[in-house]
Each structure stands twice: as structure tokens, then as C-alpha cells.
Motif scaffolding. Structure first.
Motif, PDB file in Angstrom:
ATOM      1  N   ARG A  51      30.178  52.457  51.636  1.00 52.36           N
ATOM      2  CA  ARG A  51      28.656  51.600  52.200  1.00 52.36           C
ATOM      3  C   ARG A  51      28.193  50.861  50.976  1.00 52.36           C
ATOM      4  O   ARG A  51      27.730  51.522  49.981  1.00 52.36           O
ATOM      5  CB  ARG A  51      27.947  52.554  52.974  1.00 52.36           C
TER       6      ARG A  51
ATOM      7  N   TRP B 246      36.930  52.352  52.555  1.00 56.78           N
ATOM      8  CA  TRP B 246      35.908  51.174  52.696  1.00 56.78           C
ATOM      9  C   TRP B 246      34.575  52.119  52.159  1.00 56.78           C
ATOM     10  O   TRP B 246      34.548  53.265  52.478  1.00 56.78           O
ATOM     11  CB  TRP B 246      35.550  50.862  53.872  1.00 56.78           C
TER      12      TRP B 246
ATOM     13  N   THR C 183      30.111  52.525  63.221  1.00 56.95           N
ATOM     14  CA  THR C 183      31.511  52.244  62.364  1.00 56.95           C
ATOM     15  C   THR C 183      32.267  53.399  62.657  1.00 56.95           C
ATOM     16  O   THR C 183      31.673  54.343  62.767  1.00 56.95           O
ATOM     17  CB  THR C 183      30.871  52.227  61.032  1.00 56.95           C
TER      18      THR C 183
ATOM     19  N   GLU D  22      21.155  43.619  53.642  1.00 59.55           N
ATOM     20  CA  GLU D  22      21.766  44.287  54.459  1.00 59.55           C
ATOM     21  C   GLU D  22      22.489  45.566  53.842  1.00 59.55           C
ATOM     22  O   GLU D  22      22.851  45.210  52.632  1.00 59.55           O
ATOM     23  CB  GLU D  22      22.634  43.412  55.255  1.00 59.55           C
ATOM     24  N   THR D  23      23.086  46.312  55.011  1.00 57.26           N
ATOM     25  CA  THR D  23      23.875  47.383  54.149  1.00 57.26           C
ATOM     26  C   THR D  23      25.122  47.230  55.209  1.00 57.26           C
ATOM     27  O   THR D  23      25.257  47.044  56.275  1.00 57.26           O
ATOM     28  CB  THR D  23      23.258  48.636  54.866  1.00 57.26           C
ATOM     29  N   THR D  24      26.407  46.837  54.573  1.00 60.02           N
ATOM     30  CA  THR D  24      27.555  46.536  55.253  1.00 60.02           C
ATOM     31  C   THR D  24      28.899  47.437  54.604  1.00 60.02           C
ATOM     32  O   THR D  24      28.448  48.119  53.388  1.00 60.02           O
ATOM     33  CB  THR D  24      27.916  45.285  54.924  1.00 60.02           C
ATOM     34  N   LEU D  25      29.824  47.651  55.000  1.00 66.40           N
ATOM     35  CA  LEU D  25      31.141  48.366  54.565  1.00 66.40           C
ATOM     36  C   LEU D  25      31.774  47.295  53.981  1.00 66.40           C
ATOM     37  O   LEU D  25      32.029  46.147  54.192  1.00 66.40           O
ATOM     38  CB  LEU D  25      31.987  48.741  55.622  1.00 66.40           C
TER      39      LEU D  25
ATOM     40  N   GLU E  31      21.697  49.597  66.870  1.00 64.21           N
ATOM     41  CA  GLU E  31      22.751  49.796  65.409  1.00 64.21           C
ATOM     42  C   GLU E  31      24.036  49.711  66.050  1.00 64.21           C
ATOM     43  O   GLU E  31      24.598  50.337  67.033  1.00 64.21           O
ATOM     44  CB  GLU E  31      22.201  51.027  64.985  1.00 64.21           C
ATOM     45  N   THR E  32      24.801  49.074  65.137  1.00 65.48           N
ATOM     46  CA  THR E  32      26.387  48.991  65.626  1.00 65.48           C
ATOM     47  C   THR E  32      26.940  50.335  64.803  1.00 65.48           C
ATOM     48  O   THR E  32      26.677  50.694  63.856  1.00 65.48           O
ATOM     49  CB  THR E  32      27.152  47.818  64.759  1.00 65.48           C
TER      50      THR E  32
END
Length: 90
Positions: A60, A58, A23, A66-69, A20-21
Motif C-alpha cells: 500500500r 503488492w 482489495t 491517493e492511496t493505492t496498491l 470504498e473499494t
């Protein structure tokens, strides 16, 4: 001999792709009223954060894939930032 080397490398690459990246910036618990008033509808204001790279808010976004900012935008479509954008050298 090659098989003994390739399998650990392939496994490491595969597991690295699943990591997992992280943030930067933590979600803001008490978003300023001015920001709430400027924000366009249909944005998740419970997950807003300020990224230090650009100084903008930003949020979520949880999509079907996908889940992204995504940048928090006002009703005119402009991003909401804490500082003016830097002029690019052209």
C-alpha cells in the motif's frame, strides 16, 4: 414527475461513487526474510499482500493525492512474485 425519479437515482449514483473499494488479500504479518532482502528501499513492507490474480506481492502506497496498491519490486525493478508470470499468447 421526472424530478421525483431523477433525484433518487442521482443520489444513489453519488453515494455509490463514494463507496470504498475492497482489495483482495489481507496484509501479511510475517513477511519472509527472502522477500525483505530482495525488496527495494522506500516501500512499505508493513502493508504487503499477495494478490491471487497474479501471485505477486503488492504494498500500500500512501501518496499526496491517493492511496493505492503498487507491486513490490526488487532492486532491479522487477516485481516480486510467488509464481512465474504466465506467457501471453501472441
Amino acid at each position: 414527475m421526472k424530478t421525483q425519479i431523477i433525484w433518487p437515482l442521482a443520489l444513489t449514483a453519488l453515494l455509490g461513487a463514494c463507496a470504498e473499494t475492497a482489495t483482495t488479500g489481507a496484509p501479511i504479518r510475517n513477511l519472509p526474510e527472502e522477500v525483505v532482502a530482495m525488496a527495494a528501499p522506500n516501500q512499505d513492507l508493513s502493508s504487503v499482500r499477495i494478490l491471487p490474480e497474479d501471485g505477486c506481492y503488492w504494498y500500500r502506497h500512501v501518496g499526496p493525492v491517493e492511496t493505492t496498491l503498487l507491486p513490490l519490486r526488487n532492486t532491479a525493478g522487477s516485481p516480486i512474485c510467488t509464481r512465474a508470470p504466465e506467457a501471453s499468447a501472441t
